[in-house]
Design a protein around this motif. Sequence first.
Motif, PDB file in Angstrom:
ATOM      1  N   GLY A 116      13.080  20.031  19.383  1.00 45.84           N
ATOM      2  CA  GLY A 116      12.716  20.864  20.523  1.00 45.84           C
ATOM      3  C   GLY A 116      11.247  21.234  20.521  1.00 45.84           C
ATOM      4  O   GLY A 116      10.577  21.181  21.568  1.00 45.84           O
ATOM      5  N   MET A 117      10.727  21.591  19.356  1.00 47.98           N
ATOM      6  CA  MET A 117       9.292  21.883  19.237  1.00 47.98           C
ATOM      7  C   MET A 117       8.463  20.669  19.627  1.00 47.98           C
ATOM      8  O   MET A 117       7.482  20.768  20.368  1.00 47.98           O
ATOM      9  N   ALA A 118       8.847  19.518  19.104  1.00 49.76           N
ATOM     10  CA  ALA A 118       8.084  18.296  19.354  1.00 49.76           C
ATOM     11  C   ALA A 118       8.107  17.915  20.828  1.00 49.76           C
ATOM     12  O   ALA A 118       7.100  17.445  21.374  1.00 49.76           O
ATOM     13  N   GLU A 119       9.227  18.110  21.468  1.00 44.27           N
ATOM     14  CA  GLU A 119       9.330  17.769  22.888  1.00 44.27           C
ATOM     15  C   GLU A 119       8.427  18.657  23.734  1.00 44.27           C
ATOM     16  O   GLU A 119       7.770  18.181  24.670  1.00 44.27           O
ATOM     17  N   PHE A 120       8.373  19.956  23.404  1.00 42.56           N
ATOM     18  CA  PHE A 120       7.467  20.844  24.128  1.00 42.56           C
ATOM     19  C   PHE A 120       6.019  20.418  23.897  1.00 42.56           C
ATOM     20  O   PHE A 120       5.215  20.322  24.831  1.00 42.56           O
ATOM     21  N   TYR A 121       5.678  20.157  22.646  1.00 47.90           N
ATOM     22  CA  TYR A 121       4.319  19.773  22.264  1.00 47.90           C
ATOM     23  C   TYR A 121       3.939  18.442  22.912  1.00 47.90           C
ATOM     24  O   TYR A 121       2.817  18.253  23.384  1.00 47.90           O
ATOM     25  N   GLN A 122       4.895  17.528  22.956  1.00 42.75           N
ATOM     26  CA  GLN A 122       4.631  16.212  23.540  1.00 42.75           C
ATOM     27  C   GLN A 122       4.377  16.316  25.037  1.00 42.75           C
ATOM     28  O   GLN A 122       3.591  15.538  25.593  1.00 42.75           O
ATOM     29  N   ASP A 123       5.009  17.275  25.680  1.00 44.90           N
ATOM     30  CA  ASP A 123       4.815  17.426  27.121  1.00 44.90           C
ATOM     31  C   ASP A 123       3.350  17.709  27.443  1.00 44.90           C
ATOM     32  O   ASP A 123       2.811  17.179  28.421  1.00 44.90           O
ATOM     33  N   SER A 164       3.762   8.974  24.200  1.00 45.94           N
ATOM     34  CA  SER A 164       3.649   9.041  22.743  1.00 45.94           C
ATOM     35  C   SER A 164       2.445   9.910  22.394  1.00 45.94           C
ATOM     36  O   SER A 164       1.335   9.660  22.874  1.00 45.94           O
ATOM     37  N   TYR A 165       2.673  10.926  21.577  1.00 49.66           N
ATOM     38  CA  TYR A 165       1.632  11.916  21.297  1.00 49.66           C
ATOM     39  C   TYR A 165       1.604  12.201  19.806  1.00 49.66           C
ATOM     40  O   TYR A 165       2.657  12.234  19.156  1.00 49.66           O
ATOM     41  N   PRO A 166       0.432  12.430  19.218  1.00 44.92           N
ATOM     42  CA  PRO A 166       0.364  12.595  17.769  1.00 44.92           C
ATOM     43  C   PRO A 166       0.779  13.978  17.299  1.00 44.92           C
ATOM     44  O   PRO A 166       0.611  14.977  17.992  1.00 44.92           O
TER      45      PRO A 166
END
Length: 314
Positions: free
Chosen positions: A222-229, A239-241
């Motif tokens: 969930g954290m990664a999905e928010f950050y990736q947005d 794709s985001y680092p």
Amino acid sequence: MTRRKIIIDTDPGQDDAFALLLALGSPDELEVVGVTAVHGNVPLARTTINAQMVIELAGRADIPVYPGCPRPMVKPGFTAEYVHGPSGLDGCELPPPSAPLGDRHGVDFIIDTVMAAAPGEISVCTLGPMTNLAVAMIKEPAIIPRLAEVVFMGGGFFEGGNTTPAAEFNIYVDPHAAHVVLASGAPVTMVPIDLTYKAVMTPEWLRRLRAVGKRTAVEAAGMAEFYQDYGNKKFGTDSYPLHDPCVIGYLLRPDLFQGRKCHVEVEIHSPVTSGMTVVDWWNVTKKPANCLVLRDLDNPPFYELMLERIARLP
């Protein structure tokens, strides 16, 4: 591989959370002796709580968090809610921490821990502005020759900056602290955005992380999905680092990383290029190297390692 004792100095931040989880999922290689919180992605009060919550998510409430410096050494503070959300950890739902905070200031914890250990026993990993470590070095210079290594996420050279055209966020926020650390004479490894931009997480990897099914993996996804947005909007890619886990990845698998020793200075005077890391990659100045600068990594096995270690957590 010898088990390594580390202090993690952090300003969570979703990518900081992944770094913490990667370290805590690797107890055979890394002993996290303590975590210090610093101002950065969000204010200190929030980064402290975030560090506690992530540690408790990983089932390691026994590791204390020590709040450190609430602002940069010289310049006004600057935060990044525009990237990480108001909480710094948007995208997950974590309960308030239950464990008490550490019993002293983060700067004093760094000093006391390094001085009590054998020389070369403690490494410090900084994932945010380096204020805590720099103040510790100024307050007690005797820690400098006793450090095994400082590994920091920050700076950039060929890629420029991500906060200004010249400066990466962690260095821009407190360039004077970075200057102190890089000029200290301690063994230093720099994990710049030139490398971390190559540490891209893919939608497929995120699906695999969520499919682990354990609470830690689901909340991390969930954290990664928010950050990736945020990254999707900035770069126009899916794709985001994840930047900060590269610090822990380097400690675990240095064979996946490549770089060279260089002389690195931090610009602390110019209002235009404040926080710029001037990396003498081609040894133009002939100044002695003071930093191992990483530039490349083998990304697929790095993300396989991170998935495997987070999957170990509850």
